[in-house]
Design an enzyme around this catalytic site. Sequence first.
Site, short mmCIF file in Angstrom:
data_model
loop_
_atom_site.label_atom_id
_atom_site.label_comp_id
_atom_site.label_asym_id
_atom_site.label_seq_id
_atom_site.Cartn_x
_atom_site.Cartn_y
_atom_site.Cartn_z
N ASP A 1 2.10 -5.48 8.59
CA ASP A 1 0.89 -4.67 8.46
C ASP A 1 -0.28 -5.63 8.34
O ASP A 1 -0.37 -6.39 7.37
CB ASP A 1 1.00 -3.78 7.21
CG ASP A 1 -0.22 -2.87 7.02
OD1 ASP A 1 -1.31 -3.21 7.53
OD2 ASP A 1 -0.10 -1.84 6.33
N PHE B 1 0.85 -1.18 0.00
CA PHE B 1 0.00 0.00 0.00
C PHE B 1 0.90 1.25 0.00
O PHE B 1 1.93 1.27 0.66
CB PHE B 1 -0.91 0.00 1.22
CG PHE B 1 -1.98 1.05 1.18
CD1 PHE B 1 -3.07 0.92 0.34
CD2 PHE B 1 -1.89 2.19 1.97
CE1 PHE B 1 -4.05 1.90 0.27
CE2 PHE B 1 -2.86 3.17 1.92
CZ PHE B 1 -3.95 3.03 1.07
N ARG C 1 -12.68 -5.10 -6.69
CA ARG C 1 -12.30 -5.74 -5.43
C ARG C 1 -13.55 -5.97 -4.59
O ARG C 1 -14.31 -5.03 -4.31
CB ARG C 1 -11.30 -4.84 -4.70
CG ARG C 1 -10.45 -5.55 -3.67
CD ARG C 1 -9.40 -4.62 -3.12
NE ARG C 1 -9.98 -3.48 -2.43
CZ ARG C 1 -9.35 -2.76 -1.51
NH1 ARG C 1 -8.09 -3.05 -1.21
NH2 ARG C 1 -9.91 -1.74 -0.92
N TYR D 1 -10.84 0.09 11.20
CA TYR D 1 -12.05 0.47 10.47
C TYR D 1 -12.44 -0.50 9.37
O TYR D 1 -13.47 -0.32 8.72
CB TYR D 1 -11.92 1.89 9.89
CG TYR D 1 -10.67 2.17 9.11
CD1 TYR D 1 -10.52 1.73 7.80
CD2 TYR D 1 -9.65 2.90 9.69
CE1 TYR D 1 -9.37 1.99 7.09
CE2 TYR D 1 -8.49 3.18 8.98
CZ TYR D 1 -8.36 2.73 7.68
OH TYR D 1 -7.21 3.00 6.98
N LYS D 2 -11.64 -1.54 9.13
CA LYS D 2 -11.99 -2.54 8.12
C LYS D 2 -12.77 -3.67 8.79
O LYS D 2 -13.93 -3.51 9.16
CB LYS D 2 -10.74 -3.04 7.42
CG LYS D 2 -9.96 -1.95 6.67
CD LYS D 2 -8.76 -2.53 5.95
CE LYS D 2 -7.83 -1.45 5.40
NZ LYS D 2 -8.45 -0.59 4.38
#
Length: 419
Positions: free
Chosen positions: A203, A136, A376, A228-229
């Site tokens: 990560d 990322f 996705r 938050y995922k």
Amino acid sequence: MAQPKIEALAIHPDRAAAEELDARDPLAFTRARFSVPEGVVYLDGNSLGALPTGVRAAVLDAVSRQWGQDLIGSWNGNGWWTLPERVGDRIGALVGAAPGQVICGDSTSVQLFQALTAAARLRPDRRVLLTDASNFPTDQYLADAVARLLGLEVRRVDPAGLKVGADVAVVALSAVDYRTGELWDVEAITRQAHAAGAVVVWDLCHAAGVLPVDLDGVGADAAVGCTYKYLNGGPGSPAWLYLPHRHQPVADLPLTGWMGRADPFGLAGAYEPAEGVARARIGTPPVLSMVAVEAALDVWDGVDPAAVRAKSLALGDLLITLADGLRTDGVTVVTPREGRRRGSHVSLRHEKAYELCQALIARGVVGDFRAPDLLRLGLAPLYLSYADVWDAMRALAEILATKEHEAPRFRRDQTAVVT
């Protein structure tokens, strides 16, 4: 008007089979713990998790009673001060970390900076930091920033062919590729890095809450993740940092805020780190967001993490099977098919992926797009059903068959970019 004949809808298993899987789903009870809008198939929990039903009341109480009435007394009286450690331990239980090794607060970027810098300082005689060339962007940017700060060299590598030399200080990777959903072997890579004398920073943003991670068991040196995922903490909710007991006494963290001092209320002019993971506290935690995260973690009560992983894989298997029926429409599966190599989202490649994403959203099927050509689809087992996946893929088949996605309103220059 007669409905168009759509050959791609002759996909197996049919919806009745998906409904049968839902009827036998041991996690079916958790769907009621979330507020998912009626008529929406939500496949973007890998970007922002759905709202747990208990969060609204918890945040309202924090605002109206704790802040509104108890005011500053809430730091002690309502437990605001202990939120970072308290929430950290609850997250730790989901990623294989014993109590006292996870702290929650600040953003993912801040926690990554903390972890990378502290990890590099554990190997001061080595000058190379390895990171995934497809990682990322924030992970790559921060690797470069830490390298500039400490005089290191960043080398971008492919985790599939990872080689760790004697000059490598830190190996910094994401457990799951954010584009393709490919899952790397956390244990094997950690073991390889340690054999070469390097330390490892993981990560876990796309892993925590859906994968059986065992940070203590694999001997990870540090890890970070967002909330938050798949942890459903809400937009912008704080991230967490894992710092194992063995590194805590010697960890040289770059951001030394007053709340991480041994005696924060002594207000001394010089910094002396607190004992344990509390030294990784920096400044005032975002209390309202932390309250939301704490309430969101209640959805895990009575949930077997092994069942979550099993359902994640089963949902992915179903989606991939249905996607295979769309090959003639230019759809290819990018995500590895083997369960041991797959996270909890499936990426499909199509030259019009952006337009397809927008057309799906217009039908109430919410996924996301990654440039240049990836659709996705996130699979959050706690609130997603097998019938949801079937309905989403039926919608995709219909869109492709009718060329609905070619409508002008779905063109990229006409619609806001999906983030």
